[in-house]
Scaffold this active site. Structure first.
Site, short mmCIF file in Angstrom:
data_model
loop_
_atom_site.label_atom_id
_atom_site.label_comp_id
_atom_site.label_asym_id
_atom_site.label_seq_id
_atom_site.Cartn_x
_atom_site.Cartn_y
_atom_site.Cartn_z
N ASP A 44 32.83 0.75 5.58
CA ASP A 44 32.79 -0.18 6.72
C ASP A 44 33.31 -1.60 6.46
O ASP A 44 32.91 -2.23 5.47
CB ASP A 44 31.34 -0.35 7.20
CG ASP A 44 30.57 0.94 7.24
OD1 ASP A 44 31.13 1.99 6.96
OD2 ASP A 44 29.37 0.87 7.55
N1 DQQ Z 1 27.74 2.73 6.40
C1 DQQ Z 1 27.24 3.24 7.64
C2 DQQ Z 1 26.28 2.17 8.06
C3 DQQ Z 1 25.66 1.76 6.78
C4 DQQ Z 1 26.81 1.79 5.83
C5 DQQ Z 1 28.32 3.49 8.66
C6 DQQ Z 1 26.44 2.25 4.45
O1 DQQ Z 1 25.32 2.62 8.98
O2 DQQ Z 1 25.09 0.47 6.87
O3 DQQ Z 1 29.47 4.04 8.09
O4 DQQ Z 1 27.56 2.22 3.58
#
Ligand code: DQQ
Length: 586
Positions: free
Chosen positions: A60
């Site tokens: 992300d």
């Molecule tokens: N990636 C998810 C999120 C979390 C993060 C979404 C963890 O919900 O915070 O891809 O790497």
């Protein structure tokens, strides 16, 4: 991450199924691989002008912002390997959103409130005589995956690159109360200021299978109180990750706190179960802190998507430098974990996009930020060129593996559009595209581009339109496809997605476009293993990740084609080689 949490994550992963039985973009936990150093970083398939660190796993985009003349992008990063794990907030800075310099990771697990993980979050710039950035992020506090919301601030706000971040001792700021599912409580948004002078944020969660985005209010950004009801929630959509909530207008970008008569709001969530996102456009009532999607919006699986392909965990921010709202999205690999480990890297951030409200008010329109055009070289042009049934033309004079191509097609009549069978699901373009691929002759379409094509078309990724006529309302439906099914000769086993079938989807989305002038435009950004395509000026966008074996570097080709019985005309086509930015996270 310790073993019990690892097991828990594996279990969650096993439980994830989507429509096609395939999960893409997941954070599968490969305990034994999460700290395997990337020794030999493979260059083929690495992108040239997309955001990538030199090695290892990314997911992300976090906390994008513009502060004191510098763009900051943080992102989920595994410093020790090419699979998800050991996540820190890596940090890069840029003056133009194209060239990036990496600085040291901003946030990494170190305190009781984030010892087991520093997950996604957002930045807010607190106004004042000297505006100051503040980051909210999710900390994992124990082996049960309990999630809390923390903050971090720059150690020295006068450092232009904000290299060091402090996590004050009064963390965590927000802890789940008894009514909240503490292991699905994450990804705080950028804050917005209501007319009552209180800040608001929203946090993704779920109640059983209902997706929920909780609302919190604060006077000082430190003490937060949960609202009596969530900002929004929708039955049957499962856990909501990475919510985003912001105002939009037809004319340009708006700061996150803007409200007013010509302003609508967008609410976007990332669906944990299917690993795609949807958004609605609606009205925000700040007095009640309610968000109500407009009539006709689909608030669920079939809702509007920013991107009908490989795109997840996106986040937008307001760029005051150019008064625009910019959207960042992550594209995971679609090859196997073994391949990722072998490559030494996995995941890219897509080219940032500006987003505005379509004049219809019914959808957003996205376009690659203008800065990407500074990378264009060797322009080639085609004008007024007919493509009869079965014809294709090669676009030469550019590096087809690394290109930007913008084309306007026109046609004389809509009469030959194929009938749309009422039994087909008008929300499932993907199924229709896999049934009616680029080689299946149609009436009006398929026509479009063959990207990352090999000389004899052993490999190619077609991006194309196909037009249908819905009998009932005498209405035309336009489908945009980006079909990875013939993108590689790599055998299925090598290309398997984590033990599941080879992941080469025929991504597709319908395009809500006025066909009065009998024209359709298509722009594709091609970069070695990624094709980002913008149909009808950015009304429908699709990203595919592909791994050609022959169509690499100078051996890749680009064609325009028509496999419909109706002749189509290339009104204009402009294509460029895309050069590498001077700096990319070295
Ligand atoms: N990636 C998810 C999120 C979390 C993060 C979404 C963890 O919900 O915070 O891809 O790497």
């Amino acid at each position: 991450m310790d073993l019990p949490l690892t097991l828990l994550c594996c279990l969650i992963t096993l439980l994830l199924v989507n429509n096609g039985g395939i999960v893409q973009g997941s954070h599968d936990v490969f305990a034994q691989l999460r700290s395997v150093p990337a020794v030999d970083v493979t260059q083929v398939h690495r992108t040239a002008y997309h955001f990538q660190p030199t090695k290892n796993w990314i997911n992300d985009p976090n906390g994008p912002m513009y502060y004191n003349g510098i763009y900051h992008l943080f992102y989920q990063y595994n410093p020790k390997g090419a699979v998800w794990g050991n996540i820190v907030w890596a940090h890069s800075v840029s003056k133009d959103l194209i060239n990036w310099a990496k600085v040291e990771p901003a946030i990494y697990p170190s305190q009781p409130f984030d010892k087991y993980g520093c997950w996604s979050g957002s930045a807010t710039i607190l106004p004042g005589k000297t505006p100051k950035p503040i980051i909210l992020y999710t900390g994992i506090v124990d082996e049960n995956n309990t999630q809390v919301q923390n903050y971090a601030v720059p150690a020295d706000p006068t450092d232009p690159y904000l290299r060091k971040w402090i996590k004050p001792n009064n963390n965590p700021l927000v802890v789940a109360d008894k009514s909240v599912n503490g292991s699905s409580f994450r990804d705080p948004t950028t804050g917005w200021l209501g007319p009552d002078g209180n800040w608001r944020i929203t946090i993704g969660s779920r109640r059983k299978h209902r997706g929920v985005s909780y609302l919190y209010r604060s006077r000082d950004f430190i003490h937060w109180t949960k609202g009596k009801h969530p900002l929004h929630s929708t039955a049957g959509t499962g856990n909501w990750e990475c919510p985003d909530f912001f105002p939009v207008s037809v004319s340009g970008g708006l700061d996150t706190s803007v409200m007013g008569p010509n302003v609508k709001h967008v609410f976007k969530v990332s669906l944990d179960e299917t690993r795609y996102e949807y958004y609605t456009i609606g009205k925000y009532y700040p007095e009640k802190d309610r968000y109500i999607p407009d009539k006709g919006m689909i608030d669920g699986w079939d809702g509007l998507r920013y991107d009908y392909g490989n795109f997840y965990a996106s986040k937008s921010f307001f760029d005051p430098k150019k008064n625009r709202r910019i959207l960042w999205g992550w594209a995971n690999e679609s090859d196997s974990t073994e391949m990722d480990v072998k490559k030494g890297w996995a995941g890219i951030q897509l080219i940032p996009r500006t987003i505005v409200l379509d004049p219809s008010g019914k959808q957003l329109v996205q376009w690659p930020i203008e800065e990407v055009e500074t990378l264009r070289r060797n322009e080639v042009q085609l004008r007024s060129l007919k493509l009869a049934k079965g014809e294709k033309i090669e676009i030469t004079g550019i590096t087809a593996a690394q290109a930007d191509v913008d084309v306007t097609f026109s046609f004389n009549s809509l009469d030959k559009a194929e009938p749309f069978d009422p039994r087909w699901d008008k929300y499932d373009g993907q199924k229709l595209c896999s049934r009616k691929g680029s080689t299946v002759q149609g009436g009006l379409g398929p026509f479009g581009l063959l990207t990352l094509a090999s000389h004899n078309l052993e490999e190619y990724t077609p991006v194309f339109f196909r037009l249908f006529k819905a009998q009932q309302h005498n209405k035309h439906l336009v489908l945009l496809c980006s079909d990875a099914s013939r993108s590689t000769l790599m055998d299925d086993e090598t290309n398997m997605k984590d033990g599941r079938d080879a992941y080469r989807p025929s991504f597709a989305g319908f395009v809500d476009v006025d066909l009065k002038d009998k024209k359709l435009t298509l722009r594709s950004l091609i970069d070695n293993s990624v094709v980002e395509s913008f149909g009808a000026g950015g009304k429908t966008v699709i990203t595919s990740r592909v791994y050609p074996t022959l169509a690499v570097y100078e051996n890749a080709r680009l064609y325009a084609f028509n496999n419909g019985t109706e002749t189509v005309k290339i009104e204009s086509l402009n294509a460029w080689s895309m050069s590498k930015p001077l700096y990319m996270n070295q």
